[in-house]
Motif scaffolding. Structure first.
Motif, PDB file in Angstrom:
ATOM      1  N   GLY A  32      12.347  -2.358   4.889  1.00 53.30           N
ATOM      2  CA  GLY A  32      11.229  -3.282   4.849  1.00 53.30           C
ATOM      3  C   GLY A  32      11.605  -4.555   5.574  1.00 53.30           C
ATOM      4  N   ASN A  33      11.456  -5.680   4.897  1.00 48.04           N
ATOM      5  CA  ASN A  33      11.820  -6.968   5.488  1.00 48.04           C
ATOM      6  C   ASN A  33      13.235  -7.409   5.148  1.00 48.04           C
ATOM      7  OD1 ASN A  33       9.356  -7.535   6.847  1.00 48.04           O
ATOM      8  ND2 ASN A  33       8.412  -8.066   4.880  1.00 48.04           N
ATOM      9  N   THR A  34      13.977  -6.568   4.430  1.00 42.52           N
ATOM     10  CA  THR A  34      15.389  -6.849   4.153  1.00 42.52           C
ATOM     11  C   THR A  34      16.232  -6.366   5.317  1.00 42.52           C
ATOM     12  OG1 THR A  34      15.209  -6.825   1.746  1.00 42.52           O
ATOM     13  CG2 THR A  34      17.348  -6.214   2.674  1.00 42.52           C
ATOM     14  N   ARG A  35      17.134  -7.241   5.790  1.00 45.43           N
ATOM     15  CA  ARG A  35      18.012  -6.892   6.905  1.00 45.43           C
ATOM     16  C   ARG A  35      19.440  -7.319   6.571  1.00 45.43           C
ATOM     17  NH1 ARG A  35      13.076  -8.064   8.956  1.00 45.43           N
ATOM     18  NH2 ARG A  35      12.264  -6.661  10.569  1.00 45.43           N
ATOM     19  N   VAL A  36      20.373  -6.371   6.726  1.00 41.67           N
ATOM     20  CA  VAL A  36      21.774  -6.626   6.394  1.00 41.67           C
ATOM     21  C   VAL A  36      22.660  -6.138   7.532  1.00 41.67           C
ATOM     22  CG1 VAL A  36      23.599  -6.349   4.665  1.00 41.67           C
ATOM     23  CG2 VAL A  36      21.188  -6.197   3.968  1.00 41.67           C
ATOM     24  N   ARG A  65       0.807  -1.229   0.000  1.00 39.68           N
ATOM     25  CA  ARG A  65       0.000   0.000   0.000  1.00 39.68           C
ATOM     26  C   ARG A  65       0.840   1.279   0.000  1.00 39.68           C
ATOM     27  NH1 ARG A  65      -5.097  -1.581   0.540  1.00 39.68           N
ATOM     28  NH2 ARG A  65      -5.845   0.565   0.808  1.00 39.68           N
ATOM     29  N   ARG A  66       2.078   1.205  -0.468  1.00 36.60           N
ATOM     30  CA  ARG A  66       2.912   2.404  -0.589  1.00 36.60           C
ATOM     31  C   ARG A  66       2.571   3.173  -1.856  1.00 36.60           C
ATOM     32  NH1 ARG A  66       8.581   0.940  -1.329  1.00 36.60           N
ATOM     33  NH2 ARG A  66       7.900  -1.201  -1.715  1.00 36.60           N
ATOM     34  N   LEU A  88       9.513   5.094  -0.073  1.00 33.58           N
ATOM     35  CA  LEU A  88      10.404   4.058   0.454  1.00 33.58           C
ATOM     36  C   LEU A  88       9.651   3.150   1.417  1.00 33.58           C
ATOM     37  CD1 LEU A  88      13.539   6.231   1.336  1.00 33.58           C
ATOM     38  CD2 LEU A  88      13.333   4.659  -0.596  1.00 33.58           C
ATOM     39  N   ARG A  89      10.167   1.932   1.579  1.00 31.11           N
ATOM     40  CA  ARG A  89       9.699   1.085   2.664  1.00 31.11           C
ATOM     41  C   ARG A  89      10.149   1.676   3.999  1.00 31.11           C
ATOM     42  NH1 ARG A  89      12.204  -4.551   0.693  1.00 31.11           N
ATOM     43  NH2 ARG A  89      13.811  -3.120  -0.055  1.00 31.11           N
ATOM     44  N   ILE A 136       8.216   2.632 -10.013  1.00 31.49           N
ATOM     45  CA  ILE A 136       8.105   2.567  -8.558  1.00 31.49           C
ATOM     46  C   ILE A 136       9.488   2.647  -7.922  1.00 31.49           C
ATOM     47  CG2 ILE A 136       5.911   1.301  -8.423  1.00 31.49           C
ATOM     48  CD1 ILE A 136       7.494  -1.293  -8.150  1.00 31.49           C
ATOM     49  N   LEU A 137       9.497   3.028  -6.654  1.00 31.61           N
ATOM     50  CA  LEU A 137      10.715   3.202  -5.868  1.00 31.61           C
ATOM     51  C   LEU A 137      10.827   2.100  -4.833  1.00 31.61           C
ATOM     52  CD1 LEU A 137      13.136   5.004  -4.821  1.00 31.61           C
ATOM     53  CD2 LEU A 137      11.432   6.188  -3.416  1.00 31.61           C
TER      54      LEU A 137
END
Length: 247
Positions: free
Chosen positions: A33-37, A5-6, A11-12, A171-172
């Motif tokens: 978002g759900n990416t983690r580094v 819904r962005r 950005l997330r 989209i971004l």
């Protein structure tokens, strides 16, 4: 409407946690978002052969995807005995991006190793690695900086993904679902001064127009500027003041 819904140019949710590990000179956990580094910077008081005796340092990056980072387990590359082409491409991109804003002479004969380990992948892992590794790099350089000298980091850096989705809409900051069906996929790396370091764009489903390219670059610039503003908030006044100091 995007799955989360962005808006197209939004950005997330993002967050950077400093001092994530005890032993590296600089380390962060970055969440997009759900990416983690996990991004860590380690200093080694020697340089590669081609830099010996020059008084200049070097910066190198390594990238890895943990086996449990994706929906289906990814075998460790160490077990397979070699890195795949994607891994080599990403770590070269991270290294190039950050070396572009590093004064190697101010670094001295030191090597900074940037390790980017993806613990959860949901799109944009390479761009998140660049943004997170920049914070770790500044932290590491601050540990040996001496007042009156040039600070090794000359400008800010951030990176973000953009693309054209399956509905032909630019989209971004693509999540994995969007990235896996994207018609056009692009990564944008920029400096705090608003200059492009790298633009990687591919028409995967069809060629793209100049108008679409202009929109994607505009979205990419917007995302990078927002992340750089956040980097400054995260680093705080003292470290922000150091970036770009020439003496």
């Amino acid at each position: 409407m995007r799955s989360d819904r962005r808006n197209p140019d939004q950005l997330r949710h993002y967050e950077i946690h400093r001092h994530f590990q005890k032993y590296p000179a600089g380390s962060v956990l970055i969440e997009m978002g759900n990416t983690r580094v996990i991004c860590a910077a380690t200093i080694e008081n020697r340089v590669p052969v081609f830099q010996r005796g020059t008084g200049c340092g070097w910066l190198v990056a390594e990238y890895a995807l943990l086996p449990s980072a994706t929906n289906e387990r990814t075998p460790r590359e160490a077990v397979r005995g070699h890195q795949n082409g994607r891994t080599q491409e990403i770590q070269r991109l991270i290294g190039r991006s950050l070396r572009s804003v590093v004064d190697l002479a101010a670094l001295g004969e030191r090597t900074i190793h940037l390790d980017c380990d993806v613990i959860q992948a949901d799109g944009g892992t390479r761009t998140a690695s660049i943004t997170g590794a920049f914070i770790a790099l500044v932290e590491a350089c601050a540990t040996f900086y001496q007042k009156g000298n040039a600070f090794p980091v000359k400008d800010f850096v951030s990176a973000i993904s953009v693309g054209v989705n399956a509905e032909n809409e630019p989209i971004l900051d693509l999540c994995y679902e969007e990235d896996s069906h994207a018609i056009v996929d692009m990564n944008v790396v920029m400096t705090g001064a608003g200059q492009f370091i790298e633009v990687q764009g591919t028409g995967e489903g069809r060629p793209f127009s100049r108008e679409e390219l202009d929109t994607l670059l505009r979205y990419g610039e917007k995302g990078c500027r927002e992340l750089i503003s956040y980097e400054k908030d995260i680093l705080g006044g003292e470290l922000v003041w150091l970036v770009g100091r020439v003496g």
